[in-house]
Design a protein around this motif. Structure first.
Motif, PDB file in Angstrom:
ATOM      1  N   ARG A 159      32.080  53.908  48.488  1.00 36.02           N
ATOM      2  CA  ARG A 159      32.535  53.664  49.856  1.00 36.02           C
ATOM      3  C   ARG A 159      32.376  52.192  50.239  1.00 36.02           C
ATOM      4  NH1 ARG A 159      29.866  57.019  54.718  1.00 36.02           N
ATOM      5  NH2 ARG A 159      28.102  55.697  54.125  1.00 36.02           N
ATOM      6  N   ARG A 160      31.284  51.566  49.781  1.00 38.61           N
ATOM      7  CA  ARG A 160      31.037  50.172  50.139  1.00 38.61           C
ATOM      8  C   ARG A 160      32.070  49.213  49.554  1.00 38.61           C
ATOM      9  NH1 ARG A 160      24.960  50.746  48.024  1.00 38.61           N
ATOM     10  NH2 ARG A 160      24.042  51.897  49.766  1.00 38.61           N
ATOM     11  N   MET A 161      32.472  49.447  48.308  1.00 35.68           N
ATOM     12  CA  MET A 161      33.234  48.441  47.574  1.00 35.68           C
ATOM     13  C   MET A 161      34.714  48.759  47.413  1.00 35.68           C
ATOM     14  SD  MET A 161      30.680  46.543  47.314  1.00 35.68           S
ATOM     15  CE  MET A 161      31.662  45.212  46.640  1.00 35.68           C
ATOM     16  N   CYS A 162      35.206  49.884  47.957  1.00 36.43           N
ATOM     17  CA  CYS A 162      36.602  50.243  47.725  1.00 36.43           C
ATOM     18  C   CYS A 162      37.577  49.240  48.342  1.00 36.43           C
ATOM     19  CB  CYS A 162      36.894  51.657  48.211  1.00 36.43           C
ATOM     20  SG  CYS A 162      36.639  51.945  49.975  1.00 36.43           S
ATOM     21  N   TYR A 174      40.951  36.515  39.509  1.00 33.49           N
ATOM     22  CA  TYR A 174      40.700  37.492  38.446  1.00 33.49           C
ATOM     23  C   TYR A 174      39.209  37.762  38.298  1.00 33.49           C
ATOM     24  CZ  TYR A 174      40.945  39.913  33.976  1.00 33.49           C
ATOM     25  OH  TYR A 174      40.826  40.853  32.978  1.00 33.49           O
ATOM     26  N   ILE A 175      38.400  36.707  38.377  1.00 28.88           N
ATOM     27  CA  ILE A 175      36.942  36.871  38.314  1.00 28.88           C
ATOM     28  C   ILE A 175      36.456  37.673  39.517  1.00 28.88           C
ATOM     29  CG2 ILE A 175      34.713  35.682  38.420  1.00 28.88           C
ATOM     30  CD1 ILE A 175      36.071  35.438  35.720  1.00 28.88           C
ATOM     31  N   LEU A 176      36.971  37.334  40.706  1.00 29.92           N
ATOM     32  CA  LEU A 176      36.570  38.035  41.921  1.00 29.92           C
ATOM     33  C   LEU A 176      36.860  39.525  41.810  1.00 29.92           C
ATOM     34  CD1 LEU A 176      35.465  37.419  44.817  1.00 29.92           C
ATOM     35  CD2 LEU A 176      37.857  37.415  45.573  1.00 29.92           C
ATOM     36  N   TRP A 177      38.051  39.864  41.315  1.00 35.54           N
ATOM     37  CA  TRP A 177      38.408  41.277  41.170  1.00 35.54           C
ATOM     38  C   TRP A 177      37.633  41.933  40.034  1.00 35.54           C
ATOM     39  CZ3 TRP A 177      40.991  43.264  36.757  1.00 35.54           C
ATOM     40  CH2 TRP A 177      41.208  44.651  36.817  1.00 35.54           C
ATOM     41  N   SER A 178      37.760  41.374  38.819  1.00 37.57           N
ATOM     42  CA  SER A 178      37.253  42.047  37.622  1.00 37.57           C
ATOM     43  C   SER A 178      35.733  42.018  37.508  1.00 37.57           C
ATOM     44  CB  SER A 178      37.882  41.404  36.381  1.00 37.57           C
ATOM     45  OG  SER A 178      37.313  41.906  35.197  1.00 37.57           O
ATOM     46  N   PHE A 192      33.888  42.664  42.071  1.00 41.76           N
ATOM     47  CA  PHE A 192      34.162  43.857  42.871  1.00 41.76           C
ATOM     48  C   PHE A 192      34.476  45.088  42.025  1.00 41.76           C
ATOM     49  CE2 PHE A 192      35.513  40.694  46.308  1.00 41.76           C
ATOM     50  CZ  PHE A 192      34.253  40.714  46.876  1.00 41.76           C
ATOM     51  N   TYR A 193      35.285  44.935  40.968  1.00 41.63           N
ATOM     52  CA  TYR A 193      35.586  46.096  40.126  1.00 41.63           C
ATOM     53  C   TYR A 193      34.324  46.599  39.434  1.00 41.63           C
ATOM     54  CZ  TYR A 193      37.902  49.109  36.712  1.00 41.63           C
ATOM     55  OH  TYR A 193      38.282  50.208  35.966  1.00 41.63           O
ATOM     56  N   THR A 194      33.497  45.677  38.973  1.00 43.55           N
ATOM     57  CA  THR A 194      32.226  46.051  38.353  1.00 43.55           C
ATOM     58  C   THR A 194      31.341  46.819  39.327  1.00 43.55           C
ATOM     59  OG1 THR A 194      32.168  44.265  36.719  1.00 43.55           O
ATOM     60  CG2 THR A 194      30.043  45.108  37.479  1.00 43.55           C
ATOM     61  N   SER A 195      31.294  46.369  40.583  1.00 42.96           N
ATOM     62  CA  SER A 195      30.393  46.969  41.565  1.00 42.96           C
ATOM     63  C   SER A 195      30.806  48.376  41.979  1.00 42.96           C
ATOM     64  CB  SER A 195      30.310  46.081  42.809  1.00 42.96           C
ATOM     65  OG  SER A 195      31.550  46.051  43.494  1.00 42.96           O
ATOM     66  N   ILE A 196      32.022  48.787  41.647  1.00 46.38           N
ATOM     67  CA  ILE A 196      32.444  50.159  41.951  1.00 46.38           C
ATOM     68  C   ILE A 196      32.590  50.997  40.685  1.00 46.38           C
ATOM     69  CG2 ILE A 196      34.971  49.856  41.898  1.00 46.38           C
ATOM     70  CD1 ILE A 196      35.065  51.478  44.529  1.00 46.38           C
TER      71      ILE A 196
END
Length: 462
Positions: free
Chosen positions: A87-90, A121-125, A128-132
């Motif tokens: 829920r936090r990172m979606c 790309y770093i920000l996403w991959s 944030f993607y790692t954190s979810i």
């Protein structure tokens, strides 16, 4: 008095499916089209795009493991230990994905475009993607302790990925391409940016459905003494001696290298080699059909023969079909689609059981080390999957540069032949190596998995 939680059932399966659907709305968009978008729309050399994607994996080596440790050490809330992160990172992961595909910057100076690619790309991959994704993958162990339930979650997770693949892989080629004055297809940057925005919105919706439908019912430790004594250094040292973890991560790299080479090169072989994006969409639809077929037979076959045994044989089958496609070199696009679809049947069987394999590794590691580290082990596994994706992007980008794929030479005969070779030979080698790793190195075959399950059942009942 703790509230009694409902039994494991269809809500959990559907909810877990929606979680991977949310993941793959952005993940598959990147793995399938990011290389194509930045070479054809933004004008960045394929080698540089692949290099950026590979460089991001060095950052993932830190962020993936760090997120795994955060999950293992975090306290269990009323919603669970892992669910709150979804829920936090979606929203952040969805926004970061959309920022990658800003076609309005296509006329900007090249250094800016490269920096923009690297930053977004770093920000996403890596963040944030790692954190979810790490909490989502680790959550399977908390939803149920039963191996059969976990196999169901693996199957439904794969179905979620398959559904995302259907929408991304089949929908984008039909909607994102236009024709130039010569009648040749090209990727339309403005259309693609709108599509990326739509998938970002859909990913948030899917994540929230996952959050509200799933239930964590297995009580896992919060911050016990064993985790305090388990430093990052000792965890990595233990991982380096863990044969099951080392072999499954190697297998994951090889599987993703093969799978995502096929997916990323589909953006070149269909519009460039065959000049037919309709066939690309049909290929995705047929591929989804074979994956769905695999879902119905994977569980009974894995129960009878073992998950590792089934995976090794199916990977070998995919390697043979990929090699046959390279040898036959079909001139007709539909013959190519048919051969590729048969190859996907083999890969589909492995995909359907792959997420259950890592839960077997987590169980085996608990027996070997006496510590349950779902988040940390899954983080290492997730990192290996990203390595496979990056290897596919880096290898594809490097090979595209090597064969001369540049603006103005995208349809030269030598370039087109090179595109076909990359699309078939790389997967054939990767699938063959995957089969060898699973059969000869990976130790958790059927008998040992059953023994581990019985041992842990008795241990947890004490």
């Amino acid at each position: 008095m703790e509230k009694t939680k409902r039994p494991f059932g269809w809500r959990d399966k559907v909810g877990y499916l929606m979680g991977d659907l949310g993941n793959d709305f952005t993940f598959l968009l990147s793995s399938t089209f990011l290389l194509k978008f930045y070479t054809d729309v933004m004008g960045v050399d394929a080698f540089i795009v692949g290099l950026v994607m590979m460089a991001a994996r060095f950052i993932d080596a830190v962020t993936d493991i760090a997120m795994g440790r955060i999950c293992d050490r975090s306290r269990t809330t009323s919603a669970g230990k892992f669910k709150p992160w979804i829920r936090r990172m979606c929203a952040p992961v969805a926004i970061a994905s959309f920022l990658i595909y800003q076609s309005g910057f296509s006329s900007s100076p090249m250094p800016f475009k490269i920096i923009w690619l690297f930053f977004t790309y770093i920000l996403w991959s890596s963040i944030f993607y790692t954190s979810i994704n790490i909490p989502y993958g680790s959550m399977a162990s908390a939803i149920s302790a039963d191996p059969a339930d976990r196999q169901s979650l693996s199957t439904f997770r794969s179905l979620g990925s398959t559904l995302a693949g259907l929408l991304v892989g089949a929908g984008v080629p039909l909607l994102a391409y236009s024709k130039n004055a010569e009648g040749l297809l090209y990727l339309d940057g403005k259309k693609f940016m709108v599509i990326a925005g739509i998938f970002s919105i859909l990913s948030v919706f899917a994540y929230l459905v996952c959050y509200y439908l799933t239930t964590e019912r297995v009580k896992l430790s919060d911050t016990p003494a064993q985790h305090k004594k388990s430093s990052l250094k000792s965890m990595l040292a233990s991982a380096a001696k863990n044969r099951s973890l080392l072999s499954i991560t190697t297998a994951s790299v090889l599987m993703l290298l093969s799978q995502f080479t096929v997916q990323s090169m589909s953006g070149y072989i269909f519009p460039n080699y065959y000049n037919n994006t309709t066939a690309q969409s049909v290929s995705t639809l047929v591929m989804m059909g074979t994956m769905l077929s695999s879902a119905f037979i994977a569980t009974p076959l894995s129960k009878r023969f073992g998950k590792a045994e089934l995976s090794a044989v199916s990977a070998a089958f995919a390697a043979v079909i990929s090699l046959l496609t390279f040898i036959l070199r079909p001139a007709n696009v539909w013959a190519y689609v048919a051969l590729q679809s048969v190859s996907w049947l083999g890969l589909g069987l492995f995909t359907m059981v792959s997420w259950a394999l890592i839960t077997d590794v987590i169980d085996d590691s608990e027996i070997q080390n006496g510590i349950r580290e779902d988040g940390s082990i899954y983080a290492i596994y997730s990192f290996s999957r990203k390595l496979g994706q990056a290897a596919a992007a880096g290898l594809s980008g490097g090979l595209l540069s090597l064969i001369g794929y540049t603006e103005g030479a995208q349809n030269a005969p030598s370039v087109l032949n090179g595109i076909f070779n990359i699309s078939t030979i790389v997967p054939a080698i990767g699938f063959a190596a995957l089969a060898l790793v699973l059969w000869f190195w990976y130790p958790l075959h059927k008998k040992r998995v059953q023994e581990n399950s019985e041992y842990l059942k008795m241990k947890h009942e004490q």
